[in-house]
Write an enzyme that holds these catalytic residues in place. Sequence first.
Site, mmCIF file in Angstrom:
data_model
loop_
_atom_site.group_PDB
_atom_site.id
_atom_site.type_symbol
_atom_site.label_atom_id
_atom_site.label_comp_id
_atom_site.label_asym_id
_atom_site.label_seq_id
_atom_site.Cartn_x
_atom_site.Cartn_y
_atom_site.Cartn_z
ATOM 1 N N GLU A 319 0.843 -1.198 0.000
ATOM 2 C CA GLU A 319 0.000 0.000 0.000
ATOM 3 C C GLU A 319 0.884 1.256 0.000
ATOM 4 O OE1 GLU A 319 -3.410 2.107 2.828
ATOM 5 O OE2 GLU A 319 -2.272 0.388 3.568
ATOM 6 N N HIS A 320 1.825 1.306 0.943
ATOM 7 C CA HIS A 320 2.787 2.410 1.020
ATOM 8 C C HIS A 320 4.174 1.855 0.727
ATOM 9 C CE1 HIS A 320 -0.365 3.125 4.162
ATOM 10 N NE2 HIS A 320 -0.434 4.304 3.552
#
Length: 436
Positions: A319-320
């Site tokens: 996600e990050h």
Amino acid sequence: MPVTHLKTASRTPATGQTDVRAGVEALLARIEAGGEAAVRDLAREMDRWEGPVVVTPDAIRAAARQVPETLKDDIRFAHGNISRFARAQRGTISDCEIEVIPGLWAGQKQIPVSAAGCYVPGGRYSHIASAIMTVTTAKEAGVAHVTACSPPRPGVGIPPAILFAMDHCGADRILNLGGVQGIAAMAKGLFGGRKADILVGPGNQYVAEAKRILYGEIGIDMFAGPTDSMVIADHTADPLFVAWDLVGQAEHGWNSPVWMVTTDRALAGRVLDLVPELIASLPEANAANARAAWADFAEVILCDTAAEMVEVADRTAPEHLHVQAADLDWWLANLRCYGSLFLGEETTVAFGDKASGPNHVLPTSGAARYTGGLSVHKFMKTVTWQRASRMASKRLAIATARISREEGMEGHARTADVRLAKYFPSEQFDLGRLQP
């Protein structure tokens, strides 16, 4: 040398998760049958909320008076950054038209949805930033009506800072509702709202499952799981920064995966030593989440080359993704699968989570392989149109009739036949074998 795991996760977010689908389906069925009364009952049962569901202007003004001016300024700063970034995204989406063949014009239009529902989590943490990210982006996309909801606290309602942020960012209606009942109320347009065309925003597994079940009846931003984060680091990285960036994301929850990928064994060892110390320095509730996530869901992966680190990152699709390594332009050019990318030690995922501009509602659980995060695009429909002259329709009709008959679709063929008969009555055409 093969990729080496210096620390391996013993669990994944899917491990041992209770199936909540049946419970959510039962709640949605209850709301379907009972409407607003059922939602009020669930608000009392789930959130212990006895007050009004729709937040009044007086309540918004009262909440604003409770928010310190410094925090208001911070919210305004974050809103300005997120608004400017979303507006720039909107500028990249344009209408177009093209003359496909002489006399045939076709094009596309960008139309925002009419109504959106924005869910703002408010359980363990007060997610002020989620209010800014979702409501602001919907408004910049041109959505006419935005309903926002968040779990009310007993005797208080939505925390004042969240309420101020929702109002400042342009929410048209705000509901004191959390969980499945909040999602259902926005989806069905209860309490005087408009039925949402799309629901967006993060939430717990019950919120995520409610959105999953309702998808199709309405749009959603994405299927979301626990938040996750990866740090790529080479010998130039500061171990304290790397360790804190891992701990800061593990704080989200006991099942939030974090990964460190590096070519430097000594750096990895130092980070492994630092992380438990940093976790211990957090307030206990935060430390408990980070400790559990680090113990069960974290991995530290040693690679030989930068190219191997890229392979690990793209395979994981975090996600990050935070790169703390030399030659940042090379990483920007070569990494392909991530929700949002953070380049250099001068930035951090927390900046993106709270205030920097790009949206923090992002794909989790490997979904970054095929989708990006929340943006103005999610609130827009790209629709197409076409217009043909009679001369252009001649060639189109001949091809359409023959292809349709080859497919066995005689009705389609005859919609082409009648146009040729009207527009070119003196001509004969080979339109394929007529089907009885």
